[in-house]
Design a protein around this motif. Structure first.
Motif, PDB file in Angstrom:
ATOM      1  N   ALA A 109       6.676  -4.332  -4.826  1.00 20.87           N
ATOM      2  CA  ALA A 109       6.239  -5.211  -5.912  1.00 20.87           C
ATOM      3  C   ALA A 109       7.416  -6.005  -6.477  1.00 20.87           C
ATOM      4  N   ALA A 110       8.634  -5.472  -6.336  1.00 21.81           N
ATOM      5  CA  ALA A 110       9.822  -6.155  -6.855  1.00 21.81           C
ATOM      6  C   ALA A 110      10.334  -7.249  -5.924  1.00 21.81           C
ATOM      7  N   VAL A 111       9.768  -7.339  -4.734  1.00 21.11           N
ATOM      8  CA  VAL A 111      10.237  -8.336  -3.755  1.00 21.11           C
ATOM      9  C   VAL A 111       9.664  -9.709  -4.110  1.00 21.11           C
ATOM     10  N   ASP A 112      10.544 -10.724  -4.129  1.00 18.04           N
ATOM     11  CA  ASP A 112      10.109 -12.102  -4.351  1.00 18.04           C
ATOM     12  C   ASP A 112       9.579 -12.629  -3.022  1.00 18.04           C
ATOM     13  N   ARG A 113       8.288 -12.702  -2.928  1.00 17.98           N
ATOM     14  CA  ARG A 113       7.665 -13.086  -1.663  1.00 17.98           C
ATOM     15  C   ARG A 113       7.813 -14.567  -1.352  1.00 17.98           C
ATOM     16  N   ALA A 114       8.057 -15.350  -2.366  1.00 20.24           N
ATOM     17  CA  ALA A 114       8.236 -16.782  -2.137  1.00 20.24           C
ATOM     18  C   ALA A 114       9.511 -17.043  -1.342  1.00 20.24           C
ATOM     19  N   GLY A 115      10.486 -16.158  -1.459  1.00 16.17           N
ATOM     20  CA  GLY A 115      11.739 -16.335  -0.735  1.00 16.17           C
ATOM     21  C   GLY A 115      11.718 -15.786   0.683  1.00 16.17           C
ATOM     22  N   LEU A 116      10.638 -15.175   1.072  1.00 17.02           N
ATOM     23  CA  LEU A 116      10.531 -14.609   2.423  1.00 17.02           C
ATOM     24  C   LEU A 116      10.042 -15.647   3.419  1.00 17.02           C
ATOM     25  N   ASP A 117      10.379 -15.417   4.664  1.00 10.61           N
ATOM     26  CA  ASP A 117       9.826 -16.217   5.748  1.00 10.61           C
ATOM     27  C   ASP A 117       8.300 -16.088   5.677  1.00 10.61           C
ATOM     28  N   PRO A 118       7.557 -17.176   5.825  1.00 14.42           N
ATOM     29  CA  PRO A 118       6.091 -17.103   5.690  1.00 14.42           C
ATOM     30  C   PRO A 118       5.438 -16.083   6.632  1.00 14.42           C
ATOM     31  N   ARG A 119       5.966 -15.955   7.832  1.00 14.46           N
ATOM     32  CA  ARG A 119       5.381 -14.967   8.765  1.00 14.46           C
ATOM     33  C   ARG A 119       5.627 -13.543   8.289  1.00 14.46           C
ATOM     34  N   LEU A 120       6.825 -13.290   7.758  1.00 12.13           N
ATOM     35  CA  LEU A 120       7.145 -11.966   7.243  1.00 12.13           C
ATOM     36  C   LEU A 120       6.319 -11.661   5.988  1.00 12.13           C
ATOM     37  N   ALA A 121       6.177 -12.667   5.112  1.00  5.91           N
ATOM     38  CA  ALA A 121       5.367 -12.479   3.900  1.00  5.91           C
ATOM     39  C   ALA A 121       3.909 -12.200   4.269  1.00  5.91           C
ATOM     40  N   ALA A 122       3.411 -12.902   5.283  1.00  6.86           N
ATOM     41  CA  ALA A 122       2.028 -12.665   5.730  1.00  6.86           C
ATOM     42  C   ALA A 122       1.898 -11.281   6.353  1.00  6.86           C
ATOM     43  N   GLY A 123       2.901 -10.863   7.114  1.00  8.09           N
ATOM     44  CA  GLY A 123       2.887  -9.521   7.703  1.00  8.09           C
ATOM     45  C   GLY A 123       2.903  -8.436   6.641  1.00  8.09           C
ATOM     46  N   LEU A 124       3.682  -8.658   5.581  1.00  6.42           N
ATOM     47  CA  LEU A 124       3.733  -7.703   4.476  1.00  6.42           C
ATOM     48  C   LEU A 124       2.389  -7.642   3.761  1.00  6.42           C
ATOM     49  N   ALA A 125       1.805  -8.798   3.496  1.00  3.99           N
ATOM     50  CA  ALA A 125       0.491  -8.821   2.836  1.00  3.99           C
ATOM     51  C   ALA A 125      -0.556  -8.119   3.694  1.00  3.99           C
ATOM     52  N   ASP A 126      -0.519  -8.362   5.011  1.00  6.27           N
ATOM     53  CA  ASP A 126      -1.469  -7.698   5.916  1.00  6.27           C
ATOM     54  C   ASP A 126      -1.281  -6.185   5.915  1.00  6.27           C
ATOM     55  N   ALA A 127      -0.020  -5.748   5.940  1.00  5.62           N
ATOM     56  CA  ALA A 127       0.255  -4.314   5.947  1.00  5.62           C
ATOM     57  C   ALA A 127      -0.239  -3.664   4.661  1.00  5.62           C
ATOM     58  N   GLU A 128      -0.064  -4.348   3.536  1.00  4.74           N
ATOM     59  CA  GLU A 128      -0.537  -3.804   2.257  1.00  4.74           C
ATOM     60  C   GLU A 128      -2.059  -3.742   2.204  1.00  4.74           C
ATOM     61  N   VAL A 129      -2.699  -4.773   2.697  1.00  8.48           N
ATOM     62  CA  VAL A 129      -4.172  -4.767   2.715  1.00  8.48           C
ATOM     63  C   VAL A 129      -4.681  -3.670   3.645  1.00  8.48           C
ATOM     64  N   PHE A 130      -4.014  -3.494   4.771  1.00  6.02           N
ATOM     65  CA  PHE A 130      -4.396  -2.453   5.727  1.00  6.02           C
ATOM     66  C   PHE A 130      -4.299  -1.063   5.081  1.00  6.02           C
ATOM     67  N   VAL A 131      -3.255  -0.820   4.286  1.00  7.04           N
ATOM     68  CA  VAL A 131      -3.118   0.459   3.584  1.00  7.04           C
ATOM     69  C   VAL A 131      -4.249   0.643   2.578  1.00  7.04           C
ATOM     70  N   VAL A 132      -4.550  -0.405   1.836  1.00 10.46           N
ATOM     71  CA  VAL A 132      -5.626  -0.324   0.836  1.00 10.46           C
ATOM     72  C   VAL A 132      -6.959   0.007   1.513  1.00 10.46           C
ATOM     73  N   LEU A 133      -7.264  -0.704   2.583  1.00  8.53           N
ATOM     74  CA  LEU A 133      -8.534  -0.461   3.282  1.00  8.53           C
ATOM     75  C   LEU A 133      -8.570   0.917   3.929  1.00  8.53           C
ATOM     76  N   ALA A 134      -7.473   1.318   4.556  1.00  2.39           N
ATOM     77  CA  ALA A 134      -7.432   2.633   5.206  1.00  2.39           C
ATOM     78  C   ALA A 134      -7.574   3.751   4.189  1.00  2.39           C
ATOM     79  N   ARG A 135      -6.953   3.599   3.030  1.00  2.00           N
ATOM     80  CA  ARG A 135      -7.074   4.619   1.986  1.00  2.00           C
ATOM     81  C   ARG A 135      -8.500   4.697   1.468  1.00  2.00           C
ATOM     82  N   ARG A 136      -9.125   3.547   1.282  1.00  2.00           N
ATOM     83  CA  ARG A 136     -10.514   3.550   0.796  1.00  2.00           C
ATOM     84  C   ARG A 136     -11.466   4.167   1.813  1.00  2.00           C
ATOM     85  N   VAL A 137     -11.287   3.820   3.082  1.00  2.00           N
ATOM     86  CA  VAL A 137     -12.130   4.405   4.125  1.00  2.00           C
ATOM     87  C   VAL A 137     -11.920   5.918   4.173  1.00  2.00           C
ATOM     88  N   HIS A 138     -10.666   6.345   4.113  1.00  2.00           N
ATOM     89  CA  HIS A 138     -10.356   7.780   4.123  1.00  2.00           C
ATOM     90  C   HIS A 138     -10.995   8.483   2.931  1.00  2.00           C
TER      91      HIS A 138
END
Length: 194
Positions: A109-138
């Motif tokens: 949450a402390a990471v400034d995502r605007a300063g990240l490479d767009p592909r890396l920022a998208a990968g991070l967002a995807d990984a976070e969403v994947f955790v949220v969905l996996a936790r909810r399914v579990h």
């Protein structure tokens, strides 16, 4: 045999057959629910590992104070095993992993995502969403399994066998990008009423 005795015997046979059929359907349902929970637990472990991998890539490109905090959080999360595939929780590993994953959520949450490479920022967002969905399914699978296991006849006849009672995996969901509120990882965990 007299007519009342025959009727009584037929009624007893009918009740025993109905109870046996009911027990068989419950055992099959419990087996399916435990298999679903095991699969969801494995998916959650994959999601958590994927987020750690992306967090390490992010730590390699951000400023040193944030990078060090992120690296420490990622290392702590991988030092504790993910939820066991069979649902057993040796020595309270699950709770320790929850604490580590919440620390990783705070560090991300402390990471400034605007300063990240767009592909890396998208990968991070995807990984976070994947955790949220996996936790909810579990946790949905755990809830469904626990509800069926809590039924009186299921408990009386011990229809769940030797399968351990599944447990919830509670980690804070990261706030969406651009949200004025930070990740709510400091909130008190409320046990789910069953």
């Amino acid at each position: 045999m007299t007519a009342p005795a025959t009727l009584l015997l037929a009624a007893v046979v009918l009740v025993v057959a109905a109870l046996t059929l009911w027990c068989l359907t419950r055992v099959r349902r419990l087996h399916r629910l435990h298999a679903r929970t095991d699969a969801a637990r494995a998916g959650l472990a994959v999601a958590l590992d994927r987020r750690v991998t992306v967090a390490r890539r992010v730590a390699a490109v951000v400023a040193p104070p944030v990078a060090e905090r992120l690296r420490r959080a990622a290392d702590a999360a991988t030092a504790v095993p993910a939820p066991a595939p069979d649902g057993r929780d040796p020595a309270g590993v699950r709770e320790e992993r929850e604490v580590c994953e919440n620390a990783l959520t705070r560090a991300l949450a402390a990471v400034d995502r605007a300063g990240l490479d767009p592909r890396l920022a998208a990968g991070l967002a995807d990984a976070e969403v994947f955790v949220v969905l996996a936790r909810r399914v579990h946790n949905d699978a755990v809830r469904d399994t626990r509800v069926l296991r809590s039924r009186r006849l299921v408990r009386w006849f011990h229809l769940h066998g030797t399968a351990p009672e599944p447990v919830y995996f509670e980690v804070a969901d990261p706030e969406p990008a651009g949200s004025p509120v930070g990740s709510d990882v400091e909130s008190i965990r409320h046990p789910t009423a069953m």
